[in-house]
Scaffold this motif. Structure first.
Motif, PDB file in Angstrom:
ATOM      1  N   THR A   1       0.829  -1.201   0.000  1.00 56.33           N
ATOM      2  CA  THR A   1       0.000   0.000   0.000  1.00 56.33           C
ATOM      3  C   THR A   1       0.868   1.259   0.000  1.00 56.33           C
ATOM      4  OG1 THR A   1      -1.710  -1.202   1.164  1.00 56.33           O
ATOM      5  CG2 THR A   1      -1.847   1.177   1.290  1.00 56.33           C
ATOM      6  N   ARG A   2       1.921   1.252   0.810  1.00 54.14           N
ATOM      7  CA  ARG A   2       2.819   2.429   0.861  1.00 54.14           C
ATOM      8  C   ARG A   2       3.407   2.710  -0.509  1.00 54.14           C
ATOM      9  NH1 ARG A   2       4.855   1.332   6.305  1.00 54.14           N
ATOM     10  NH2 ARG A   2       3.948   2.993   7.570  1.00 54.14           N
ATOM     11  N   ARG A   3       3.865   1.611  -1.149  1.00 53.09           N
ATOM     12  CA  ARG A   3       4.471   1.786  -2.492  1.00 53.09           C
ATOM     13  C   ARG A   3       3.451   2.386  -3.453  1.00 53.09           C
ATOM     14  NH1 ARG A   3       6.834  -3.228  -1.807  1.00 53.09           N
ATOM     15  NH2 ARG A   3       5.228  -4.248  -3.078  1.00 53.09           N
ATOM     16  N   GLN A   4       2.233   1.858  -3.385  1.00 50.80           N
ATOM     17  CA  GLN A   4       1.199   2.347  -4.320  1.00 50.80           C
ATOM     18  C   GLN A   4       0.868   3.808  -4.058  1.00 50.80           C
ATOM     19  OE1 GLN A   4      -1.837  -0.451  -3.319  1.00 50.80           O
ATOM     20  NE2 GLN A   4      -1.247  -1.904  -4.929  1.00 50.80           N
ATOM     21  N   LEU A   5       0.726   4.152  -2.768  1.00 48.39           N
ATOM     22  CA  LEU A   5       0.363   5.536  -2.442  1.00 48.39           C
ATOM     23  C   LEU A   5       1.436   6.502  -2.933  1.00 48.39           C
ATOM     24  CD1 LEU A   5      -1.171   5.179   1.160  1.00 48.39           C
ATOM     25  CD2 LEU A   5      -2.392   5.564  -0.982  1.00 48.39           C
ATOM     26  N   LYS A   6       2.699   6.038  -2.801  1.00 51.17           N
ATOM     27  CA  LYS A   6       3.808   6.882  -3.251  1.00 51.17           C
ATOM     28  C   LYS A   6       3.729   7.085  -4.769  1.00 51.17           C
ATOM     29  CE  LYS A   6       8.666   7.179  -2.381  1.00 51.17           C
ATOM     30  NZ  LYS A   6       9.839   6.394  -2.180  1.00 51.17           N
ATOM     31  N   ALA A   7       3.465   5.982  -5.464  1.00 56.73           N
ATOM     32  CA  ALA A   7       3.385   6.059  -6.931  1.00 56.73           C
ATOM     33  C   ALA A   7       2.222   6.948  -7.356  1.00 56.73           C
ATOM     34  CB  ALA A   7       3.222   4.662  -7.515  1.00 56.73           C
ATOM     35  N   ILE A   8       1.088   6.799  -6.657  1.00 55.51           N
ATOM     36  CA  ILE A   8      -0.084   7.612  -7.021  1.00 55.51           C
ATOM     37  C   ILE A   8       0.227   9.087  -6.757  1.00 55.51           C
ATOM     38  CG2 ILE A   8      -2.528   8.082  -6.523  1.00 55.51           C
ATOM     39  CD1 ILE A   8      -2.741   5.121  -5.658  1.00 55.51           C
ATOM     40  N   ALA A   9       0.856   9.326  -5.611  1.00 53.34           N
ATOM     41  CA  ALA A   9       1.178  10.719  -5.269  1.00 53.34           C
ATOM     42  C   ALA A   9       2.058  11.335  -6.359  1.00 53.34           C
ATOM     43  CB  ALA A   9       1.888  10.764  -3.917  1.00 53.34           C
ATOM     44  N   GLY A  10       3.043  10.553  -6.861  1.00 50.04           N
ATOM     45  CA  GLY A  10       3.924  11.037  -7.926  1.00 50.04           C
ATOM     46  C   GLY A  10       3.119  11.395  -9.162  1.00 50.04           C
ATOM     47  N   ASN A  11       2.232  10.489  -9.557  1.00 54.62           N
ATOM     48  CA  ASN A  11       1.422  10.735 -10.761  1.00 54.62           C
ATOM     49  C   ASN A  11       0.529  11.952 -10.596  1.00 54.62           C
ATOM     50  OD1 ASN A  11       2.506   8.512 -11.869  1.00 54.62           O
ATOM     51  ND2 ASN A  11       0.796   7.156 -11.389  1.00 54.62           N
ATOM     52  N   LEU A  12      -0.095  12.040  -9.395  1.00 54.21           N
ATOM     53  CA  LEU A  12      -1.011  13.158  -9.159  1.00 54.21           C
ATOM     54  C   LEU A  12      -0.271  14.482  -9.159  1.00 54.21           C
ATOM     55  CD1 LEU A  12      -3.482  11.942  -6.394  1.00 54.21           C
ATOM     56  CD2 LEU A  12      -3.981  12.382  -8.788  1.00 54.21           C
ATOM     57  N   LYS A  13       0.943  14.440  -8.614  1.00 54.42           N
ATOM     58  CA  LYS A  13       1.718  15.686  -8.511  1.00 54.42           C
ATOM     59  C   LYS A  13       2.004  16.232  -9.909  1.00 54.42           C
ATOM     60  CE  LYS A  13       5.242  17.784  -5.855  1.00 54.42           C
ATOM     61  NZ  LYS A  13       6.368  17.709  -5.012  1.00 54.42           N
ATOM     62  N   ASP A  14       2.329  15.297 -10.827  1.00 53.99           N
ATOM     63  CA  ASP A  14       2.576  15.737 -12.209  1.00 53.99           C
ATOM     64  C   ASP A  14       1.340  16.417 -12.778  1.00 53.99           C
ATOM     65  OD1 ASP A  14       5.012  14.672 -12.021  1.00 53.99           O
ATOM     66  OD2 ASP A  14       4.543  12.792 -13.094  1.00 53.99           O
TER      67      ASP A  14
ATOM     68  N   ILE B   1      -3.754  12.309  -1.252  1.00 55.52           N
ATOM     69  CA  ILE B   1      -3.102  11.050  -0.923  1.00 55.52           C
ATOM     70  C   ILE B   1      -2.320  11.128   0.386  1.00 55.52           C
ATOM     71  CG2 ILE B   1      -1.099   9.688  -1.737  1.00 55.52           C
ATOM     72  CD1 ILE B   1      -3.924   8.859  -2.794  1.00 55.52           C
ATOM     73  N   GLY B   2      -1.882  12.371   0.685  1.00 56.65           N
ATOM     74  CA  GLY B   2      -1.067  12.557   1.885  1.00 56.65           C
ATOM     75  C   GLY B   2      -1.789  12.097   3.140  1.00 56.65           C
ATOM     76  N   THR B   3      -3.090  12.345   3.208  1.00 58.28           N
ATOM     77  CA  THR B   3      -3.830  11.978   4.413  1.00 58.28           C
ATOM     78  C   THR B   3      -3.747  10.473   4.659  1.00 58.28           C
ATOM     79  OG1 THR B   3      -5.374  13.573   3.569  1.00 58.28           O
ATOM     80  CG2 THR B   3      -6.047  12.390   5.524  1.00 58.28           C
ATOM     81  N   GLN B   4      -3.855   9.722   3.599  1.00 57.43           N
ATOM     82  CA  GLN B   4      -3.841   8.259   3.765  1.00 57.43           C
ATOM     83  C   GLN B   4      -2.449   7.773   4.177  1.00 57.43           C
ATOM     84  OE1 GLN B   4      -5.841   5.955   0.812  1.00 57.43           O
ATOM     85  NE2 GLN B   4      -7.292   7.572   0.372  1.00 57.43           N
ATOM     86  N   SER B   5      -1.416   8.367   3.568  1.00 54.27           N
ATOM     87  CA  SER B   5      -0.056   7.969   3.961  1.00 54.27           C
ATOM     88  C   SER B   5       0.167   8.311   5.430  1.00 54.27           C
ATOM     89  CB  SER B   5       0.990   8.714   3.133  1.00 54.27           C
ATOM     90  OG  SER B   5       0.775   8.453   1.787  1.00 54.27           O
ATOM     91  N   GLN B   6      -0.337   9.487   5.800  1.00 55.65           N
ATOM     92  CA  GLN B   6      -0.187   9.912   7.202  1.00 55.65           C
ATOM     93  C   GLN B   6      -0.847   8.921   8.156  1.00 55.65           C
ATOM     94  OE1 GLN B   6      -1.979  13.686   7.869  1.00 55.65           O
ATOM     95  NE2 GLN B   6      -0.039  14.752   7.632  1.00 55.65           N
ATOM     96  N   LEU B   7      -2.047   8.508   7.778  1.00 60.06           N
ATOM     97  CA  LEU B   7      -2.776   7.552   8.620  1.00 60.06           C
ATOM     98  C   LEU B   7      -1.940   6.291   8.842  1.00 60.06           C
ATOM     99  CD1 LEU B   7      -6.396   7.776   7.164  1.00 60.06           C
ATOM    100  CD2 LEU B   7      -5.782   8.073   9.564  1.00 60.06           C
ATOM    101  N   LEU B   8      -1.248   5.868   7.805  1.00 59.22           N
ATOM    102  CA  LEU B   8      -0.412   4.675   7.940  1.00 59.22           C
ATOM    103  C   LEU B   8       0.809   4.967   8.800  1.00 59.22           C
ATOM    104  CD1 LEU B   8      -0.120   2.890   4.479  1.00 59.22           C
ATOM    105  CD2 LEU B   8      -1.271   2.098   6.532  1.00 59.22           C
TER     106      LEU B   8
END
Ligand code: PEP
Ligand code: MG
Length: 585
Positions: free
Chosen positions: A52-65, A75-82
């Protein structure tokens, strides 16, 4: 406590937690675990968190672009929760304290937060629950992914849904130990309901908005005798249902005594009762209904397990085992009845504008016989002792029967060439369930070995009423003059050509209609196993000649409600004690 009402469609009483099933979602496997399994469940959780962490990171990268820094808010909120660790600690604690698998723990926590957040007034804050839900569901998905193909198991829960397709129902009900079923909609002769009955799962349908009013985790009582569903019942109610459950169990035990009686009415008319099954495992249940044969094996349910029915060898093993188990009683194996409401595997890929009148059952067989030939070959080989018969569904015309017989002949020749034995003759029969087929019967003397009436489809096509659609279910009535006349005609036409005729639709397993069929001259009935005791009790306590007289009069009614009322009045008037037992519950 909230009480909902519906229609009881499978008898019995169940008490368990609710599991609300949304077909769009995957089923979450729920399993109680021992202390020894705590660590391994915890490791599964950690693996899912890493993915999940890996996926959230990848999604965050894509969204940032795409969105710039705003994406961090999503996405940050979910990573924070983890990262904070509280939520993870809570999952771990639930696994260990409640001794449940990680998937179940995730569902419990999601339910808990949903309930808490629903009470919050501020809408912005209330919507925060979406982040938690989204994260927990991602963890669920990753658990499935890490595990490969998931095998859902619904142990000790009551399944609640708007409606469930028969293929899904077979998949869900054949796994785990499902305690009960509540449907907001559904059709009384739908295969989902038929399956629940066969597996002795108490079921209530037409419970208005049950799937939105009940939440997963709610304590439920499903009363498949009265049609009531109780949400979060108090202790007194639980106790009174416990007593009712015990009374029902002892009633069933007492009723079982009729199984020792000969299969004969009070005035000496013999009859035969056999069972309809959908899944091979159901044969285990048959022992408790005396020694009965299988009057209808709906083989298409095998297709719900991808791959099972793929090979001739696998099918051969299944069919031979069933034929052996019921020997010397018959096993009537119906070829795959796919299409229309039965969408399975590869057959689900051909949408047609009007599937109920389209390519289905033997029509598919004749159009694309390869897959069906495998089934025929397996069935011919499995008939080692001569008690297996093959039944073809949804036959419209005699040309189809000729083609089917030719294919069966070719399959037999192929088997001989392959050196596989088929020593026995295998009788071939057709279902009479398309109204037009009724008028074929006088011509079938040399074309078929036996017949079977499918009243479920016969009524549906005769009256143009979808058997699965609750909004027209009031029109689906066995006492309609067209149904009565058709059933009488089938019975006398089959007698005239001297062919055995079985009734295998749901009417054969329902008290009053089964008595009506007996009075119409039918002697072979195949039904949901759970109905066998009741039908035997009724049949062994009535006079065939009296039933014939009542049925003769039934022909004269133009109104189905008058006909039904007359029939019931006559039965209850003549045999009052026979019917009071039913109303005990
Ligand atoms: C019927 O139509 O009555 C029948 C027995 O077949 P099915 O319910 O499988 O369509
Ligand atoms: Mg049918």
């Amino acid at each position: 406590m909230i009480k909902l009402n519906g229609k009881s469609v499978s008898p019995g009483i169940a008490t368990a937690e609710a599991y609300v099933y949304n077909p769009g979602n995957h089923i979450v496997p729920r399993r109680s675990i021992s202390g020894k399994e705590h660590d391994s469940e915890s490791r599964r959780l950690q693996r899912s968190i890493q993915t999940t962490r890996r996926q959230l990171k990848a999604i965050a990268g894509n969204l940032k672009d795409a969105m710039g820094d705003d994406s961090a808010l999503i996405i940050g909120t979910q990573s924070q929760l983890l990262d904070e660790g509280n939520l993870v600690a809570e999952i771990e604690k639930t696994i260990r304290a409640d001794h449940i698998n990680v998937e179940w723990a995730l569902t419990r926590i999601e339910d808990k937060y949903t309930k808490i957040f629903q009470r919050i007034q501020d809408p912005t804050f209330r919507e925060r629950v979406n982040d938690i839900s989204d994260l927990l569901q991602r963890l669920q998905r990753n658990l499935r992914r890490n595990k490969g193909k998931s095998t859902p198991s619904l142990s000790n829960v009551i399944l609640v849904a708007r409606d469930i397709a028969p293929s899904e129902a077979a998949y869900l009900m054949s796994r785990g130990n499902l305690r009960g079923l509540v449907l907001s909609e559904g059709g009384e002769t739908s295969h989902t309901v038929i399956l629940a009955r066969t597996l002795e799962i108490p079921a209530v349908m037409n419970v208005e908005r049950a799937h939105t009013r009940i939440r997963s985790g709610d304590a439920l009582i499903v009363d498949g005798l009265s049609g009531e569903v109780l949400i979060n019942p108090d202790n007194r109610t639980r106790q009174s249902y416990h007593i009712k459950q015990e009374k029902y169990a002892s009633y069933l035990e007492r009723s079982r005594q009729v199984l020792t009686l000969p299969d004969r009415t009070l005035d000496g008319r013999d009859f035969t009762l056999s069972a309809n099954i959908e899944l091979p495992m159901e044969v285990d249940l048959l022992q408790s209904y005396g020694s009965v044969g299988i009057g209808l094996f709906r083989t298409e349910f095998l297709l719900t397990d991808p791959g099972v029915a793929g090979s001739e060898e696998e099918q051969f093993q299944i069919y031979r085992n069933l034929a052996r188990r019921v020997y010397p009683k018959p096993l009537i194996l119906r070829t795959f009845d796919v299409g229309r409401d039965k969408q399975y595997g590869t057959f689900a890929q051909h949408p047609e504008p009007n599937p109920a009148l389209g390519t289905m059952a033997v029509r598919l067989f004749l159009k694309d016989p390869e897959f069906f030939r495998i089934q025929i070959k397996a069935a011919l080989r499995a008939n080692e002792s001569g008690n297996l018969r093959i039944l073809f569904p949804m036959v419209t015309e005699i040309e189809e029967i000729h083609s089917l017989r030719r294919i069966v002949g070719e399959c037999r020749e192929e088997l001989e060439k392959e050196g596989k034995k088929t020593l026995r003759e295998t009788p071939l029969g057709i279902m009479v369930e398309i109204p037009g087929a009724i008028h074929l019967i006088p011509h079938l003397e040399n074309a078929v070995d036996f017949l079977s009436v499918g009243t479920n489809d016969l009524i549906q096509y005769l009256l143009a009423v979808d058997r699965n659609n609750p909004s027209v279910s009031h029109l689906y009535n066995p006492f309609h003059p067209a149904v009565i006349r058709s059933l009488l005609e089938i019975s006398s036409a089959a007698t005239a050509i001297n062919k055995e005729i079985n009734v295998c639709g749901e009417l054969a397993g329902q008290g009053f209609t089964a008595l009506m069929l007996l009075g119409m001259g039918y002697t072979h009935f195949s039904m949901n196993p759970v109905s066998i005791i009741e039908i035997k009790r009724l049949f062994t306590h009535v006079h065939y000649k009296f039933l014939c007289r009542v049925v003769r009069k039934l022909r004269t009614f133009s109104s189905r409600s008058d006909a039904e009322e007359y029939f019931i009045e006559q039965m209850v008037g003549k045999y009052p004690d026979l019917f009071t037992q039913q109303s005990l519950f």
